[in-house]
Design an enzyme around this catalytic site. Structure first.
Site, PDB file in Angstrom:
ATOM      1  N   ARG A 181       0.835  -1.200   0.000  1.00 30.02           N
ATOM      2  CA  ARG A 181       0.000   0.000   0.000  1.00 30.02           C
ATOM      3  C   ARG A 181       0.874   1.255   0.000  1.00 30.02           C
ATOM      4  O   ARG A 181       0.528   2.253  -0.637  1.00 30.02           O
ATOM      5  CB  ARG A 181      -0.941   0.005   1.198  1.00 30.02           C
ATOM      6  N   CYS A 240      -0.634   6.632   8.880  1.00 27.48           N
ATOM      7  CA  CYS A 240      -0.954   5.339   8.281  1.00 27.48           C
ATOM      8  C   CYS A 240      -2.038   5.612   7.259  1.00 27.48           C
ATOM      9  O   CYS A 240      -1.957   6.588   6.523  1.00 27.48           O
ATOM     10  CB  CYS A 240      -1.387   4.340   9.349  1.00 27.48           C
TER      11      CYS A 240
END
Length: 285
Positions: A181, A240
């Site tokens: 990701r 994040c």
């Protein structure tokens, strides 16, 4: 005052304090793709005396479409919720989940944001608790309501701060998402793949052993020191996807004695909602 825990607590240590009047335990189990999972799992069985807190409903605020998937809750609302659940300022709070602390660390960080330092995450979580031979119960605990007073700590930064310090040695940005990701691959949660330019990748699961407990403090300290490359931990900003798993890296650094880092709560989901903000892809640049 009894023993105080500020980062992690082992299952056998927690078991020794079950039922003590100044301890409160919270089940933070959650599934990002199934918001009803945690509450249903709690109903089937949880640690004795534990109460449930929902990541979306209790530990996050209202989404505007531009402030990320898990914006911070209003501190007044969070404090009121804690008070209704019987948390007082001098109590020991323990959070746990079944995902290596992925969600429990969010409550740990929020409590510290409110100024509460007697808060810890159950090391190994529900799995570690059961492996230690400890019991679960479906009984729902209830405690007399209290008034919880808070004093917010300056432990956050916003998107403007991050954008103003890109590639600036006054900020070391650490992204807790998985490496794919981070590179911009396999993105299923946010509409844009990639990372904030200049960020360094530290997948939060790298803080854990194969059994799901946190690595030894000495190992974490060595690994984070290598990642920081001599930078002061107080210049570290964690992010994040939505400000949840970044708290895991904050907890890991704190348990390793590397204190003072901050959280960018909006994280990638807020950052990429503004198409004028720069985006990087691939490995660290």
């Amino acid at each position: 005052m009894n023993a105080s825990y500020g980062t992690l607590i082992a299952p056998r240590e927690l078991a020794q304090h079950l039922g003590e009047a100044d301890w409160r335990i919270f089940d933070c189990r959650h599934d990002l793709t199934n918001p009803d999972f945690g509450r249903a799992a709690y109903a089937r069985g949880h640690l004795p005396g534990a109460q449930f807190l929902h990541i979306d409903e209790d530990l996050s605020g209202a989404m505007s479409g531009t402030n990320g998937r898990h914006p911070l809750p209003e501190p007044d609302a969070l404090a009121a919720r804690l008070g209704r659940l019987g948390v007082a300022n001098d109590m020991q709070v323990v959070a746990y989940d079944d995902a290596g602390g992925m969600f429990a660390a969010r409550l740990w960080w929020l409590m510290r944001w409110l100024g509460h330092h007697r808060v810890a995450v159950l090391d190994g979580g529900l799995v570690g608790w059961c492996e230690a031979g400890q019991a679960l119960t479906p009984a729902v605990a209830a405690f007399p309501a209290t008034t919880y007073d808070f004093s917010l700590k300056p432990t956050t930064v916003d998107a403007d701060f991050v954008q103003g310090h890109l590639r600036d040695d006054r900020m070391t940005l650490i992204d807790a998402r998985s490496p794919d990701r981070f590179r911009g691959e396999n993105e299923t949660l946010d509409p844009v793949g990639g990372h904030i330019p200049g960020a360094r990748n530290r997948f939060f699961r790298d803080n854990l052993t194969a059994r799901g407990s946190f690595r030894q403090a000495s190992v974490l300290r060595e690994e984070f020191a290598r990642l920081l490359g001599g930078q002061d931990p107080r210049r570290v900003v964690h992010q994040c996807g939505s400000g949840v798993t970044a708290c895991h890296n904050l907890l890991a650094m704190e348990s390793a004695g590397l204190s003072g880092s901050r959280l960018y709560p909006g994280s990638w989901s807020e950052w990429c909602a503004n198409l004028h903000r720069p985006v990087a892809t691939g490995a660290e640049d």
